[in-house]
Design a protein around this motif. Structure first.
Motif, PDB file in Angstrom:
ATOM      1  N   SER A  84     -23.496 -25.764 -16.160  1.00 46.60           N
ATOM      2  CA  SER A  84     -24.754 -26.519 -16.193  1.00 46.60           C
ATOM      3  C   SER A  84     -24.757 -27.429 -17.411  1.00 46.60           C
ATOM      4  O   SER A  84     -24.107 -27.125 -18.419  1.00 46.60           O
ATOM      5  CB  SER A  84     -25.961 -25.587 -16.251  1.00 46.60           C
ATOM      6  N   LEU A  85     -25.509 -28.521 -17.319  1.00 53.60           N
ATOM      7  CA  LEU A  85     -25.565 -29.469 -18.429  1.00 53.60           C
ATOM      8  C   LEU A  85     -26.094 -28.795 -19.692  1.00 53.60           C
ATOM      9  O   LEU A  85     -25.531 -28.989 -20.774  1.00 53.60           O
ATOM     10  CB  LEU A  85     -26.452 -30.675 -18.062  1.00 53.60           C
ATOM     11  N   SER A  86     -27.143 -27.993 -19.563  1.00 52.11           N
ATOM     12  CA  SER A  86     -27.721 -27.405 -20.784  1.00 52.11           C
ATOM     13  C   SER A  86     -26.719 -26.474 -21.466  1.00 52.11           C
ATOM     14  O   SER A  86     -26.561 -26.517 -22.696  1.00 52.11           O
ATOM     15  CB  SER A  86     -29.041 -26.690 -20.489  1.00 52.11           C
ATOM     16  N   ASP A  87     -26.005 -25.656 -20.691  1.00 45.66           N
ATOM     17  CA  ASP A  87     -25.016 -24.739 -21.293  1.00 45.66           C
ATOM     18  C   ASP A  87     -23.824 -25.504 -21.870  1.00 45.66           C
ATOM     19  O   ASP A  87     -23.331 -25.175 -22.956  1.00 45.66           O
ATOM     20  CB  ASP A  87     -24.531 -23.720 -20.257  1.00 45.66           C
ATOM     21  N   ASP A  88     -23.367 -26.509 -21.118  1.00 41.37           N
ATOM     22  CA  ASP A  88     -22.234 -27.319 -21.604  1.00 41.37           C
ATOM     23  C   ASP A  88     -22.589 -28.036 -22.904  1.00 41.37           C
ATOM     24  O   ASP A  88     -21.817 -28.050 -23.857  1.00 41.37           O
ATOM     25  CB  ASP A  88     -21.821 -28.363 -20.562  1.00 41.37           C
ATOM     26  N   LEU A  89     -23.757 -28.646 -22.921  1.00 43.78           N
ATOM     27  CA  LEU A  89     -24.190 -29.395 -24.111  1.00 43.78           C
ATOM     28  C   LEU A  89     -24.343 -28.470 -25.305  1.00 43.78           C
ATOM     29  O   LEU A  89     -23.921 -28.805 -26.409  1.00 43.78           O
ATOM     30  CB  LEU A  89     -25.530 -30.079 -23.853  1.00 43.78           C
ATOM     31  N   LEU A  90     -24.956 -27.317 -25.068  1.00 44.97           N
ATOM     32  CA  LEU A  90     -25.155 -26.378 -26.167  1.00 44.97           C
ATOM     33  C   LEU A  90     -23.811 -25.938 -26.750  1.00 44.97           C
ATOM     34  O   LEU A  90     -23.621 -25.942 -27.969  1.00 44.97           O
ATOM     35  CB  LEU A  90     -25.961 -25.167 -25.699  1.00 44.97           C
ATOM     36  N   ALA A  91     -22.854 -25.616 -25.879  1.00 49.77           N
ATOM     37  CA  ALA A  91     -21.526 -25.206 -26.350  1.00 49.77           C
ATOM     38  C   ALA A  91     -20.847 -26.352 -27.111  1.00 49.77           C
ATOM     39  O   ALA A  91     -20.267 -26.151 -28.176  1.00 49.77           O
ATOM     40  CB  ALA A  91     -20.664 -24.767 -25.162  1.00 49.77           C
ATOM     41  N   PHE A  92     -20.951 -27.553 -26.559  1.00 52.84           N
ATOM     42  CA  PHE A  92     -20.309 -28.722 -27.175  1.00 52.84           C
ATOM     43  C   PHE A  92     -20.925 -29.033 -28.545  1.00 52.84           C
ATOM     44  O   PHE A  92     -20.210 -29.233 -29.533  1.00 52.84           O
ATOM     45  CB  PHE A  92     -20.450 -29.936 -26.247  1.00 52.84           C
ATOM     46  N   LEU A  93     -22.245 -29.046 -28.614  1.00 47.97           N
ATOM     47  CA  LEU A  93     -22.920 -29.403 -29.867  1.00 47.97           C
ATOM     48  C   LEU A  93     -22.760 -28.316 -30.919  1.00 47.97           C
ATOM     49  O   LEU A  93     -22.585 -28.621 -32.102  1.00 47.97           O
ATOM     50  CB  LEU A  93     -24.402 -29.678 -29.617  1.00 47.97           C
ATOM     51  N   THR A  94     -22.783 -27.055 -30.495  1.00 45.95           N
ATOM     52  CA  THR A  94     -22.591 -25.970 -31.456  1.00 45.95           C
ATOM     53  C   THR A  94     -21.212 -26.090 -32.091  1.00 45.95           C
ATOM     54  O   THR A  94     -21.058 -25.993 -33.316  1.00 45.95           O
ATOM     55  CB  THR A  94     -22.755 -24.594 -30.762  1.00 45.95           C
ATOM     56  N   ALA A  95     -20.203 -26.344 -31.268  1.00 39.60           N
ATOM     57  CA  ALA A  95     -18.831 -26.495 -31.788  1.00 39.60           C
ATOM     58  C   ALA A  95     -18.729 -27.729 -32.691  1.00 39.60           C
ATOM     59  O   ALA A  95     -18.092 -27.685 -33.744  1.00 39.60           O
ATOM     60  CB  ALA A  95     -17.846 -26.602 -30.625  1.00 39.60           C
ATOM     61  N   THR A  96     -19.368 -28.817 -32.282  1.00 44.91           N
ATOM     62  CA  THR A  96     -19.319 -30.058 -33.066  1.00 44.91           C
ATOM     63  C   THR A  96     -20.014 -29.878 -34.417  1.00 44.91           C
ATOM     64  O   THR A  96     -19.484 -30.273 -35.456  1.00 44.91           O
ATOM     65  CB  THR A  96     -19.998 -31.204 -32.280  1.00 44.91           C
ATOM     66  N   PHE A  97     -21.196 -29.254 -34.393  1.00 46.32           N
ATOM     67  CA  PHE A  97     -21.956 -29.081 -35.635  1.00 46.32           C
ATOM     68  C   PHE A  97     -21.266 -28.102 -36.578  1.00 46.32           C
ATOM     69  O   PHE A  97     -21.489 -28.129 -37.774  1.00 46.32           O
ATOM     70  CB  PHE A  97     -23.382 -28.602 -35.343  1.00 46.32           C
ATOM     71  N   ARG A  98     -20.407 -27.227 -36.025  1.00 46.07           N
ATOM     72  CA  ARG A  98     -19.673 -26.288 -36.875  1.00 46.07           C
ATOM     73  C   ARG A  98     -18.765 -27.027 -37.850  1.00 46.07           C
ATOM     74  O   ARG A  98     -18.333 -26.478 -38.847  1.00 46.07           O
ATOM     75  CB  ARG A  98     -18.825 -25.349 -36.014  1.00 46.07           C
ATOM     76  N   GLN A  99     -18.447 -28.262 -37.544  1.00 46.00           N
ATOM     77  CA  GLN A  99     -17.562 -29.029 -38.422  1.00 46.00           C
ATOM     78  C   GLN A  99     -18.303 -29.603 -39.623  1.00 46.00           C
ATOM     79  O   GLN A  99     -17.753 -30.397 -40.371  1.00 46.00           O
ATOM     80  CB  GLN A  99     -16.882 -30.143 -37.626  1.00 46.00           C
ATOM     81  N   ARG A 100     -19.553 -29.173 -39.823  1.00 44.50           N
ATOM     82  CA  ARG A 100     -20.319 -29.711 -40.951  1.00 44.50           C
ATOM     83  C   ARG A 100     -19.651 -29.401 -42.293  1.00 44.50           C
ATOM     84  O   ARG A 100     -19.918 -30.067 -43.282  1.00 44.50           O
ATOM     85  CB  ARG A 100     -21.756 -29.198 -40.925  1.00 44.50           C
TER      86      ARG A 100
END
Length: 193
Positions: A84-100
């Protein structure tokens, strides 16, 4: 000098150790002093090689840092497929933001890109656009599942996601954490309905 090009071609595979040492040294120098204080001199000293060696392979400190970043394991982009878009986006953004944790590095590279058009091209193609392409896959899958409203503007949605990411990276006025990833994912999902 005549034989240099031949030696260089042969020398590159042989000095994989030196190359790795330089990339590691660049990241260590960044951690300790930040991007502004980073110099080719400092990298060479830490890597135990000559400045000429670095300049032979990279035109500037920004290019060394970009390559070091691209080689780091955590820069690989996982494209989630959770159904689903919401699950995919959440996984993608969580991984992306981890690079902070790479914030000083990313901010330094963006600053360099604004000053140096040649480096800007490399940064866009090797780093920024690859990430954008990964997010595009997530959005296109959602479109194929019928989750996006007809005529949804994918380019604008990607700008919203990376706009938030870069604004927070550059200004550091608000967190890039899991709750932020959740709120941004929810915002994008609402915008696509």
């Amino acid at each position: 000098m005549g034989g240099m090009t031949g030696e260089r071609r042969l020398g590159r595979p042989r000095s994989e150790g030196t190359r790795t040492a330089i990339l590691t040294a660049a990241l260590e120098e960044l951690e300790s002093g930040g991007y502004a204080a980073l110099t080719i001199d400092g990298i060479a000293r830490r890597a135990g090689c000559g400045k000429q060696t670095i300049y032979r392979w990279w035109p500037s400190k920004a290019d060394v840092v970009l390559e070091a970043l691209l080689e780091r394991a955590e820069t690989t982009i996982e494209i989630p497929d959770e159904g689903s878009l919401s699950d995919d986006l959440l996984a993608f953004l969580t991984a992306t933001f981890r690079q902070r944790g790479q914030r000083p590095t990313l901010v330094g590279l963006m600053a360099q890109a604004l000053l140096d058009p040649v480096f800007a091209t490399a940064f866009k193609e090797k780093f920024l656009f690859r990430r954008r392409a990964a997010l595009r896959v997530v959005l296109e899958r959602a479109a194929a599942r019928g989750e996006l409203a007809e005529g949804a503007d994918l380019e604008l949605l990607m700008d919203v996601v990376y706009g938030v990411l870069w604004y927070r990276l550059l200004l550091d006025h608000a967190p890039l954490d899991e709750p932020a990833a959740e709120r941004l994912a929810a915002l994008i999902v609402r915008a696509t309905r």
